[in-house]
Design a protein around this motif. Structure first.
Motif, mmCIF file in Angstrom:
data_model
loop_
_atom_site.group_PDB
_atom_site.id
_atom_site.type_symbol
_atom_site.label_atom_id
_atom_site.label_comp_id
_atom_site.label_asym_id
_atom_site.label_seq_id
_atom_site.Cartn_x
_atom_site.Cartn_y
_atom_site.Cartn_z
ATOM 1 N N PHE B 173 0.841 -1.202 0.000
ATOM 2 C CA PHE B 173 0.000 0.000 0.000
ATOM 3 C C PHE B 173 0.880 1.259 0.000
ATOM 4 O O PHE B 173 0.605 2.230 -0.709
ATOM 5 N N GLY B 174 1.963 1.210 0.778
ATOM 6 C CA GLY B 174 2.910 2.340 0.817
ATOM 7 C C GLY B 174 3.525 2.587 -0.552
ATOM 8 O O GLY B 174 3.617 3.734 -1.009
ATOM 9 N N ILE B 175 3.932 1.491 -1.226
ATOM 10 C CA ILE B 175 4.526 1.649 -2.567
ATOM 11 C C ILE B 175 3.475 2.186 -3.537
ATOM 12 O O ILE B 175 3.763 3.029 -4.392
ATOM 13 N N PHE B 176 2.241 1.704 -3.387
ATOM 14 C CA PHE B 176 1.152 2.189 -4.257
ATOM 15 C C PHE B 176 0.977 3.708 -4.090
ATOM 16 O O PHE B 176 0.847 4.438 -5.079
ATOM 17 N N LEU B 177 0.993 4.164 -2.831
ATOM 18 C CA LEU B 177 0.845 5.617 -2.596
ATOM 19 C C LEU B 177 1.957 6.404 -3.300
ATOM 20 O O LEU B 177 1.739 7.508 -3.785
ATOM 21 N N ALA B 178 3.157 5.776 -3.339
ATOM 22 C CA ALA B 178 4.285 6.456 -3.989
ATOM 23 C C ALA B 178 4.121 6.543 -5.503
ATOM 24 O O ALA B 178 4.771 7.364 -6.164
ATOM 25 N N THR B 179 3.256 5.686 -6.071
ATOM 26 C CA THR B 179 3.074 5.735 -7.536
ATOM 27 C C THR B 179 2.043 6.785 -7.973
ATOM 28 O O THR B 179 1.931 7.076 -9.159
#
Lengths: 171, 357
Positions: B173-179
């Protein structure tokens, strides 16, 4: 395992699924030899969707096992269940008030929204002393305005129309 | 390196920096001691006050608040049996047991001196290790950074809250937010849903405040601290001053716990809480009198306090040398660095040694 937790996990699966569908539009936006804009989102979201799906299934299985066990021997006493329900209600109301606070702040301004939010939050925390209920919202709002608006000059939302005029009295 | 340290000392002892450290430390102790405010929240609340300060004064204040918060969390643990900080849970077990026996002042002395020993040890480790790791990290290329990121994410997933699955989903989810936002390479808009607000992506500071500080507020709303109704016979601080021999007797526990704390603090996802539990467990395992644990064991109290304070130096070492936040609070410090226009990591070490040292 409560039904609410299962519902929360189902929402997480649905969120990742919706985002995954959205990310599929990015799949073909790339040049030759590049991974493209969609590679990482698709990879991340599909993995997250599968894993959260597994989490949801394991939660449902756990819930069914507990339900069978509870039928024979209840895990929590009625008093404990009441306390747990009360705690969950507090968290849910705190979160709801926080969302409302963030949404209405640009419309009614920082002063009024903070006053109302602090009062609501204190009531959710089951504070019933009148002097705390009356003084805390005013003191906290005043302190935040003095420190952040006057001292370190952070622009707070003033709100619209009548509310903006009201906010101008303070900052 | 030594000239950098000498310059740093002369800068640090300027009146404004001393004042900043005193105020930051005091605020940290208060924030740590209050059960509703954690160290990370204390640091978040302090960040806006540092906007107008110079970066050196700002970081002197914030790091002092961080260290003060970890120490302050144990005050209420000893006196009231309420952990001001999650890292002070083990302190409650031994410190509060001592307080109930009428040795509250003795427990306070022991925890303060053990905290100081653990903290000073980790600072020395930080002073020696940070330049070495940062110089090494300067040779890192994309492959090494990728491996480091995977290591960080896998460690976080592995030790987050007992469920590996939830840990991995949180990381994803954290990586998704970064995208979210405009893709830096192709310029394509991702997950902006037609709004201009999300074009620049989700900023790290609001994301961290929203995910970490607000979740803590909600946790506190669920279980506000219970009102203390007991009483303990109090003996004066002078009467209860522990003898030097008590520390020499437990030197091995202090040394071991300081090392455990520094290492656990440097692991991404580690931090003071894990450090204190690991050190407490190890002290109980290796103690000659394990039966005393839970009933006011001095070595247990020393272990947990030396470890949770030593974790601050470990976390700061990794933050300054690699730019990786090992705990919630160091994640907030990253936000503070960014607000002051700085990017923590090996490059900062060579570009702004004045701040790092």
């Amino acid at each position: 395992m409560k039904k609410v937790e299962i519902a929360a996990k189902a929402i997480i699966v649905a969120f990742f699924f919706a985002m995954m569908l959205n990310s599929l539009k990015l799949r073909e936006i790339r040049r030759f030899g590049e991974m493209g804009s969609g590679f990482w989102p698709i990879l991340i979201l599909s993995t997250a969707m599968v894993l959260s799906g597994l989490l949801l299934i394991s939660s449902i299985l756990k819930y069914m096992r507990e339900k069978r066990k509870n039928a024979e021997e209840p895990l929590l006493s009625p008093e404990e269940m009441g306390n747990q329900k009360n705690r969950r209600r507090k968290v849910a109301l705190s979160a709801i008030f926080l969302v409302i606070y963030v949404i209405v702040m640009p419309w009614i301004g920082f002063v009024l929204s903070t006053l109302l939010y602090v009062l609501a939050f204190i009531l959710v925390l089951e504070e019933r002393r009148k002097w705390v209920l009356i003084s805390s919202p005013f003191l906290i709002t005043a302190l935040v305005i003095v420190v952040f608006s006057k001292f370190i000059v952070i622009p707070f939302p003033r709100g619209m129309g009548l509310f903006a005029a009201f906010s101008r009295f303070f900052y | 390196m030594f000239e950098h340290y000498l310059t740093a000392f002369s800068t640090l002892f300027l009146p404004q920096n001393v004042l900043a450290m005193v105020l930051g430390g005091l605020w940290g102790i208060i924030a740590g001691a209050l059960p509703g405010i954690s160290t990370s929240m204390g640091v978040v609340l302090l960040i806006p006050f540092t906007y107008t300060l110079s970066p050196i004064t700002a970081f002197a204040m914030l790091v002092s608040a961080y260290c003060g918060g970890i120490t302050g969390g144990s005050i209420t643990s000893v006196l009231f049996g309420i952990p001001g900080e999650p890292s002070a849970v083990c302190t409650v077990i031994e410190g509060y047991a001592l307080a109930k026996q009428g040795h509250a002042a003795r427990a306070l002395w022991i925890f303060i001196i053990a905290s100081a020993i653990g903290g000073i040890f980790s600072v020395f480790v930080m002073m020696v290790a940070t330049p070495v790791i940062a110089n090494f990290a300067l040779r890192f290329g994309p492959a090494e950074y990728f491996a480091l990121t995977i290591l960080g994410l896998s460690v976080v997933s592995g030790i987050s809250g007992g469920s590996v699955l939830k840990g991995i989903i949180s990381c994803l989810f954290g990586i998704f937010l970064a995208t979210v936002g405009t893709d830096g390479i192709t310029g394509v808009e991702r997950f902006t849903f037609g709004t201009t607000i999300l074009l620049g992506g989700i900023e790290l500071v609001p994301a961290m405040v929203g995910l970490l500080a607000i979740s803590e507020v909600l946790l506190e709303a669920e279980e506000p601290f219970a009102e203390y109704k007991g009483s303990a016979h109090y003996r004066g601080l002078k009467e209860e001053l522990p003898k030097f021999s008590e520390y020499t007797e437990h030197w091995a526990v202090l040394a071991k716990s300081s090392v455990i704390g520094t290492i656990a603090g440097s692991l991404p996802g580690g931090g003071a809480t894990i450090a204190s539990f690991l050190a407490y467990g190890e002290a109980a395992r290796s103690s000659k009198h394990p039966e005393r644990f839970g009933k006011g064991a001095i070595d247990g109290l020393m272990a947990t306090e030396a470890a949770n304070n030593a974790s601050t130096g470990g976390s700061m070492t990794i933050l300054l040398s690699l730019g990786i936040p090992a705990s919630n609070t160091t994640a907030m410090l990253i936000a503070a660095f960014m607000i002051h226009g700085l990017q923590p990591g090996p490059l900062l070490y060579s570009q702004r040694p004045d701040i790092i040292y």
